[in-house]
Design a protein around this motif. Structure first.
Motif, PDB file in Angstrom:
ATOM      1  N   PHE A  68     -27.153  13.097 -95.239  1.00  0.00           N
ATOM      2  CA  PHE A  68     -28.212  13.641 -94.387  1.00  0.00           C
ATOM      3  C   PHE A  68     -27.996  15.136 -94.162  1.00  0.00           C
ATOM      4  N   THR A  69     -26.748  15.549 -94.044  1.00  0.00           N
ATOM      5  CA  THR A  69     -26.440  16.966 -93.840  1.00  0.00           C
ATOM      6  C   THR A  69     -26.937  17.809 -95.009  1.00  0.00           C
ATOM      7  N   VAL A  70     -26.539  17.433 -96.218  1.00  0.00           N
ATOM      8  CA  VAL A  70     -26.928  18.245 -97.383  1.00  0.00           C
ATOM      9  C   VAL A  70     -28.404  18.055 -97.732  1.00  0.00           C
ATOM     10  N   CYS A  78     -28.215  26.519 -85.825  1.00  0.00           N
ATOM     11  CA  CYS A  78     -27.010  27.028 -85.153  1.00  0.00           C
ATOM     12  C   CYS A  78     -27.014  26.713 -83.668  1.00  0.00           C
ATOM     13  N   LEU A  79     -28.162  26.929 -83.033  1.00  0.00           N
ATOM     14  CA  LEU A  79     -28.236  26.742 -81.590  1.00  0.00           C
ATOM     15  C   LEU A  79     -28.013  25.282 -81.209  1.00  0.00           C
ATOM     16  N   LEU A  80     -28.668  24.378 -81.944  1.00  0.00           N
ATOM     17  CA  LEU A  80     -28.453  22.953 -81.661  1.00  0.00           C
ATOM     18  C   LEU A  80     -27.019  22.553 -81.932  1.00  0.00           C
ATOM     19  N   ALA A  81     -26.437  23.111 -82.995  1.00  0.00           N
ATOM     20  CA  ALA A  81     -25.037  22.802 -83.302  1.00  0.00           C
ATOM     21  C   ALA A  81     -24.122  23.279 -82.186  1.00  0.00           C
ATOM     22  N   LEU A  82     -24.413  24.451 -81.629  1.00  0.00           N
ATOM     23  CA  LEU A  82     -23.607  24.969 -80.521  1.00  0.00           C
ATOM     24  C   LEU A  82     -23.670  24.023 -79.328  1.00  0.00           C
ATOM     25  N   PHE A  83     -24.885  23.607 -78.976  1.00  0.00           N
ATOM     26  CA  PHE A  83     -25.045  22.689 -77.852  1.00  0.00           C
ATOM     27  C   PHE A  83     -24.321  21.363 -78.112  1.00  0.00           C
ATOM     28  N   MET A  84     -24.489  20.812 -79.325  1.00  0.00           N
ATOM     29  CA  MET A  84     -23.900  19.516 -79.636  1.00  0.00           C
ATOM     30  C   MET A  84     -22.387  19.596 -79.769  1.00  0.00           C
ATOM     31  N   ARG A  85     -21.903  20.725 -80.303  1.00  0.00           N
ATOM     32  CA  ARG A  85     -20.461  20.897 -80.447  1.00  0.00           C
ATOM     33  C   ARG A  85     -19.794  21.058 -79.087  1.00  0.00           C
ATOM     34  N   VAL A  86     -20.402  21.863 -78.211  1.00  0.00           N
ATOM     35  CA  VAL A  86     -19.841  22.079 -76.875  1.00  0.00           C
ATOM     36  C   VAL A  86     -19.938  20.807 -76.043  1.00  0.00           C
ATOM     37  N   GLY A  87     -21.141  20.228 -75.978  1.00  0.00           N
ATOM     38  CA  GLY A  87     -21.332  19.027 -75.171  1.00  0.00           C
ATOM     39  C   GLY A  87     -20.487  17.863 -75.651  1.00  0.00           C
ATOM     40  N   GLY A  88     -20.518  17.620 -76.964  1.00  0.00           N
ATOM     41  CA  GLY A  88     -19.718  16.528 -77.512  1.00  0.00           C
ATOM     42  C   GLY A  88     -18.236  16.760 -77.331  1.00  0.00           C
ATOM     43  N   ASP A 116     -22.477  20.990 -86.720  1.00  0.00           N
ATOM     44  CA  ASP A 116     -21.757  22.242 -86.952  1.00  0.00           C
ATOM     45  C   ASP A 116     -21.759  22.599 -88.442  1.00  0.00           C
ATOM     46  N   ILE A 117     -21.354  21.668 -89.282  1.00  0.00           N
ATOM     47  CA  ILE A 117     -21.291  21.954 -90.721  1.00  0.00           C
ATOM     48  C   ILE A 117     -22.694  22.084 -91.307  1.00  0.00           C
ATOM     49  N   PHE A 118     -23.662  21.346 -90.747  1.00  0.00           N
ATOM     50  CA  PHE A 118     -25.045  21.475 -91.198  1.00  0.00           C
ATOM     51  C   PHE A 118     -25.526  22.921 -91.055  1.00  0.00           C
ATOM     52  N   GLU A 119     -25.227  23.536 -89.885  1.00  0.00           N
ATOM     53  CA  GLU A 119     -25.726  24.895 -89.702  1.00  0.00           C
ATOM     54  C   GLU A 119     -24.934  25.893 -90.547  1.00  0.00           C
ATOM     55  N   SER A 120     -23.637  25.630 -90.842  1.00  0.00           N
ATOM     56  CA  SER A 120     -22.915  26.480 -91.798  1.00  0.00           C
ATOM     57  C   SER A 120     -23.564  26.382 -93.178  1.00  0.00           C
ATOM     58  N   TYR A 121     -23.955  25.178 -93.520  1.00  0.00           N
ATOM     59  CA  TYR A 121     -24.619  24.904 -94.796  1.00  0.00           C
ATOM     60  C   TYR A 121     -25.918  25.707 -94.891  1.00  0.00           C
ATOM     61  N   GLU A 122     -26.653  25.763 -93.785  1.00  0.00           N
ATOM     62  CA  GLU A 122     -27.897  26.526 -93.748  1.00  0.00           C
ATOM     63  C   GLU A 122     -27.632  28.026 -93.810  1.00  0.00           C
ATOM     64  N   VAL A 123     -26.710  28.473 -92.944  1.00  0.00           N
ATOM     65  CA  VAL A 123     -26.530  29.907 -92.727  1.00  0.00           C
ATOM     66  C   VAL A 123     -26.012  30.615 -93.975  1.00  0.00           C
ATOM     67  N   THR A 124     -25.073  30.001 -94.706  1.00  0.00           N
ATOM     68  CA  THR A 124     -24.584  30.641 -95.930  1.00  0.00           C
ATOM     69  C   THR A 124     -25.713  30.778 -96.955  1.00  0.00           C
ATOM     70  N   LEU A 125     -26.595  29.781 -96.996  1.00  0.00           N
ATOM     71  CA  LEU A 125     -27.743  29.851 -97.902  1.00  0.00           C
ATOM     72  C   LEU A 125     -28.696  30.963 -97.471  1.00  0.00           C
ATOM     73  N   VAL A 126     -28.960  31.051 -96.169  1.00  0.00           N
ATOM     74  CA  VAL A 126     -29.838  32.096 -95.642  1.00  0.00           C
ATOM     75  C   VAL A 126     -29.282  33.481 -95.980  1.00  0.00           C
TER      76      VAL A 126
END
Length: 746
Positions: A148-150, A180-190, A239-249
Motif C-alpha cells: 500500500f505504501t509504494v 509529510c504532515l499526516l506522517a508527522l501527526f501519526m508518528r508523534v501521536g503513535g 513516515d516512510i510513505f512520505e519519504s517515498y513521496e518527497v524524494t520523488l518530488v
C-alpha cells in the motif's frame, strides 16, 4: 519548459501506473489470504479483539482531531500558488495536498488494521508448532502495508505528473506536504501512545512486581500491544510513505530545473525507478519463506531484500542505458542501494543482541541503572557519527559521478549534482515495499508473542513466537535507521529544490547561501535548535502519559481484589483511554512548531537566512535522530540479552537495571527519534512553499517601509509556538490523586 510525451514515454508512464495498481492488487490478495487463516481458540480471539478495538478507537480519534487543522492548512496552501495566472495549479496543489494526506492516512490505517488481525493468526500458526507457517503469516501481514505504501505513493505522483506535466512540480509539493504532515501527526501521536503504555507497563510489571512482560494481570498490557500497532505500523508506515513521496518530488523538481529534452527524461526517470521498485518488492516479498523445519527467519528476510535489490539494479541499468542514455543516473541510484545496505548493517551492529555494543551495555547493568544508561548513551552518540559519515560518503559519491574529483565544476553543475543526490535517496527507497514489510512484521510478531503469553500457550508455541519476536526487534531497529537516513537524503534533495526556488524568486543568482552573513548564521543556529525543542516536547509528553499509566496500574493492583492472585481480571480500558487521550492532546504542538518556525525565520531574517535554518535543521536533526533511535534500540536489546539468561536473567537486579535503561530509551527510539524524520521534511516543504512569498513580502521593504501585515503573521506564529511550549511543560512529571488512588490529570 513544455513537456510533450513521446510514444515510448506515454507507454512507460502508463506501465508505471499499472505497476502501482498491481502492487495494490497484490496487497488485497494477501489480505484475503491472511483473513482466511485460523485465529486460534476463544481466549486468543478475545485478546486480539481487545487490541483491535483499542487501535481503532485511537486512530479514529486521531483523524478526527487533525481534520480541522488539515482543512485550515489546505485552505492556506491554495493561496501560496500564483492562482491569478494559474488557477488550475492552485486548485491542483490543494487537491494534491488532500490526496497526499489521505493516502498517508490510508497507508497507516490499512497497515494497522491488517496488523491487529494478522497478530492472532500468527499466534495460531505458531500454536501448530510450524515456524515457517508463522513467519509466512507475519511477513505477509507486513507486506500488505509495504505494498500500500509504494502503490499509493506511485499512483498519486504518476497521475499528478501525467495531468500537470511541466507544472507538476508545484502540485507535487502539495502532495508531498500532505503526506509529510499526516506522517508527522501519526508518528508523534503513535509514538506517545506506544511508549506511554510500554514504559508504564514495564515500570510496574517488571520492576515493581517482577511479573512477565505480557502478564494479563498488568492493566497496561493491552494498551502496550495496541501501541505497537499505532506506533510501529501506522506511524512508521506513514513516515516512510512520505519519504517515498518527497524524494520523488525533489528529483522531479530538479529534473524540471535542468530543462530541455534531457530534463524531460530526468523527470520521467524517477517514475520509472519507482515502477521498477514496486515490481522488485513484489518478487522479493514472495521469496521470504522457509522450508518446513527451517528457523532462520532473518536469513529468509535478507534473501527477499537482496532479490529486490538485484532486480532493481538491473531495471535501473536498462532505463539508464536505453532511455536516458546516461549511465550516471544508474550509478546514482546504485549509490542509494549501497547506502541502504550500509545503514542497515550499521544499525544492526549497534542494536542487535549479538553485537559487542549491546553486550557491553548489558554488562554495565552489574553496577546499576546509572551505568547502563551511560553505556547506552555512549553507543548512541558513536553510532550517529558513523551514520552521518556514511551519508556524507554517499553524497560525495554522487558528486564524483557528475563532476569527478575536481572542485571547480561542482557549482557549474550543481543542479545535476543535486539531482544525483536525489536519485541516491530514491535508490535507498527503491525496496520500500520490502523495507516497510520488515517494519510491520516487528509489531505483528511482538503482538503474537504477547497473545501467546496472555493466553498461556504451550512451550513449543512460545518458543516459535519468542524467536520471531527477537527477529522482529532487529527488523524494527534496522528500518528506523533506514527511515532516518532516507529523511536526510530527502531533505538534502529538498534543500536543492529550495535553492532553485531562491534563484527563481531572484533572491540569489546561484546555489550559494553565505553563512558568513550574520542573518544566515542566525538562521542556522535556530534551525539546529529546533530538533532539540521538538524532542523535548515529545519526550515530556511520553513521561507525562507514562506516569499516569503507572499510577493507574498501581491503583488496580491495590484496589481490585483477587487481581494479584489471578482470580479477578484487570481493567485495561482505563489504560487504553489514558494513552489515547494523552497522545491526542500532544498532537498539535509539534505540528505548529514545524509550520511556524520556518515562517518566523523567513520573514524576520530573509529567504537566505531560511536556507541557513534548513542547513542547521538537517544536520542537527540527523545526528540527534540517529543518537536517540540507536541508543534506545541498544538499551532495549540489552534488556532482552539479559532476559535470555545472561547476567542473572529475568527478575534479577541486573534485569531491573536494564528495564530502567529500556524505559529511558523507549521515547528515544519510538517517539522523539523517528518523529524527527517527518519534522525535517515538513519544514523543508514549508520553506519551499513560502520562499516566493518571503522574497516579495518583506517585513521591511528595500525602501525602509515597515509591513504591519507581515509583522502580524510573525507575531501569531511566535505566540502559537510559545503556547505549544507552555502546554508541553504543564506539570510534566507530577500527579495528584482524588484520595482514593485515582490519578487526576492537570
Amino acid at each position: 519548459m513544455e513537456i510533450i510525451f513521446t510514444e515510448f514515454e506515454n507507454l512507460a508512464l502508463w506501465t508505471v501506473l499499472g505497476s502501482a495498481i498491481l502492487g495494490i492488487i497484490y496487497a488485497l490478495l494477501l489480505v484475503r489470504q491472511i483473513l482466511a487463516m485460523p485465529q486460534g481458540n476463544e481466549k486468543m480471539i478475545k485478546v486480539a479483539h481487545s487490541i483491535q478495538a483499542g487501535a481503532k478507537a485511537y486512530l479514529t480519534r486521531q483523524f478526527r482531531t487533525i481534520l480541522i487543522p488539515s482543512i485550515l492548512l489546505m485552505a492556506a496552501l491554495f493561496f501560496t500558488a500564483d492562482f491569478t495566472h494559474h488557477l488550475n495549479v492552485a486548485i491542483g496543489r490543494t487537491v494534491a495536498f488532500l490526496a497526499g494526506a489521505g493516502f498517508s492516512a490510508l497507508v497507516g490505517f490499512t497497515g494497522m488494521s491488517i496488523a491487529v488481525r494478522g497478530n492472532v493468526r500468527t499466534a495460531a500458526a505458531a500454536d501448530s508448532g510450524s515456524f515457517p507457517s508463522a513467519l509466512k503469516v507475519a511477513f505477509r501481514t507486513g507486506t500488505v502495508t509495504g505494498m500500500f505504501t509504494v502503490g499509493l505513493g506511485l499512483i498519486g505522483a504518476s497521475i499528478i505528473f501525467m495531468v500537470f506535466k511541466q507544472e507538476a512540480e508545484q502540485v507535487l509539493i502539495g502532495f508531498g506536504l500532505g503526506g509529510c504532515l499526516l506522517a508527522l501527526f501519526m508518528r508523534v501521536g503513535g509514538g506517545i501512545y506506544t511508549k506511554a503504555a510500554d514504559v508504564g507497563a514495564d515500570l510496574v510489571g517488571k520492576v515493581e512486581k517482577g511479573i512477565p512482560e505480557d502478564d494479563p494481570r498488568n492493566a497496561a498490557v493491552i494498551a502496550d500491544n495496541v501501541g505497537d500497532n499505532v506506533g510501529d505500523c501506522a506511524g512508521m508506515a506513514a513516515d516512510i510513505f512520505e519519504s517515498y513521496e518527497v524524494t520523488l518530488v525533489a528529483a522531479m523538481i530538479l529534473g524540471l530545473a535542468i530543462g530541455g529534452e534531457i530534463g524531460q527524461k530526468l523527470v520521467i526517470f524517477p517514475l520509472l525507478v519507482r515502477g521498477v521498485g514496486v515490481l522488485a518488492s513484489i518478487v522479493g516479498t514472495y521469496f521470504v519463506r522457509l522450508c518446513e523445519g527451517g528457523t532462520n527467519a532473518m536469513g529468509a528476510i535478507n534473501r527477499g531484500f537482496w532479490i529486490s535489490t538485484i532486480i532493481s539494479a538491473i531495471g535501473f541499468l536498462f532505463f539508464a542505458t536505453y532511455y536516458v542514455n546516461d549511465i550516471r543516473v544508474f550509478w546514482s541510484t546504485v549509490v542509494g542501494l549501497v547506502l541502504a545496505i550500509l545503514i542497515s548493517s550499521l544499525t544492526e551492529h549497534f542494536t542487535t543482541t549479538k553485537s559487542k555494543p549491546v553486550k557491553e551495555i548489558a554488562g554495565a547493568s552489574r553496577t546499576g541503572p546509572a551505568t547502563i544508561i551511560l553505556a547506552g548513551f555512549a553507543v548512541g552518540l558513536e553510532s550517529s557519527v558513523w551514520a552521518v559519515l556514511s551519508i556524507a560518503t554517499a553524497i560525495f559519491a554522487s558528486i564524483i559521478i557528475y563532476v569527478g574529483f575536481g572542485t571547480a565544476d561542482i557549482m557549474t553543475n550543481i543542479t545535476y549534482v543535486l539531482y544525483g543526490i536525489s536519485l541516491a535517496g530514491m535508490g535507498m527507497l527503491t525496496t520500500t515495499g520490502i523495507i516497510v514489510s520488515e517494519d510491520s512484521f516487528g509489531p505483528v510478531v511482538d503482538n503474537a508473542n504477547g497473545i501467546g503469553e496472555m493466553t498461556q500457550m504451550g512451550e513449543k508455541s512460545r518458543t516459535v513466537m519468542t524467536q520471531l519476536d527477537a527477529v522482529g526487534n532487529t527488523t524494527k531497529a534496522i528500518t528506523k535507521g533506514f527511515a532516518i537516513a532516507t529523511a536526510v537524503m530527502a531533505a538534502t534533495s529538498l534543500f536543492g529544490s529550495f535553492c532553485e526556488k531562491l534563484i527563481q524568486a531572484g533572491v540569489t543568482s546561484g546555489f550559494v547561501i553565505n553563512i558568513a552573513n550574520p542573518r544566515v548564521f542566525i538562521g542556522m543556529l535556530v534551525g539546529g535548535a529546533v530538533p532539540f525543542l521538538f524532542s523535548s516536547i515529545t519526550i515530556r509528553a511520553v513521561g507525562r502519559a507514562a506516569g499516569l499509566v503507572v499510577m493507574e496500574v498501581r491503583r488496580q493492583f491495590a484496589e481490585i481484589k483477587g487481581l494479584w492472585e489471578g482470580t479477578a481480571e484487570a481493567d485495561p480500558a482505563r489504560c487504553v483511554d489514558i494513552c489515547t487521550r494523552s497522545a491526542i492532546k500532544e498532537l498539535i504542538g509539534p505540528g505548529i512548531l514545524a509550520i511556524c518556525a520556518p515562517i518566523i525565520v523567513g520573514y524576520l531574517f530573509g529567504a537566505e537566512a531560511l536556507g541557513g535554518f534548513l542547513a542547521g535543521l538537517i544536520l542537527v536533526g540527523q545526528l540527534l535522530a540517529v543518537m536517540l533511535a540507536n541508543s534506545g534500540g541498544a538499551w532495549d536489546n540489552a534488556k532482552k540479552y539479559i532476559e535470555d539468561g545472561n547476567y542473572g536473567g529475568k527478575g534479577s537486579e541486573n534485569h531491573k537495571a536494564s528495564v530502567v535503561g529500556d524505559t529511558v530509551g523507549d521515547p528515544f527510539k519510538d517517539t522523539a527519534g523517528p518523529a524527527l524524520n517527518p519534522l525535517i521534511k515538513v519544514i523543508n516543504l514549508v520553506a519551499i512553499l513560502i520562499t516566493p512569498l518571503v522574497a516579495t513580502n518583506l517585513l521591511i521593504n528595500p525602501d525602509g517601509v515597515f509591513n504591519p501585515i507581515i509583522m502580524g503573521v510573525v507575531l501569531v506564529a511566535i505566540v502559537l509556538i510559545g503556547v505549544s511550549i507552555w502546554y508541553s511543560k504543564r506539570s510534566s512529571f507530577s500527579y495528584e490523586t482524588d484520595g482514593l488512588g485515582k490519578v487526576l490529570e492537570k
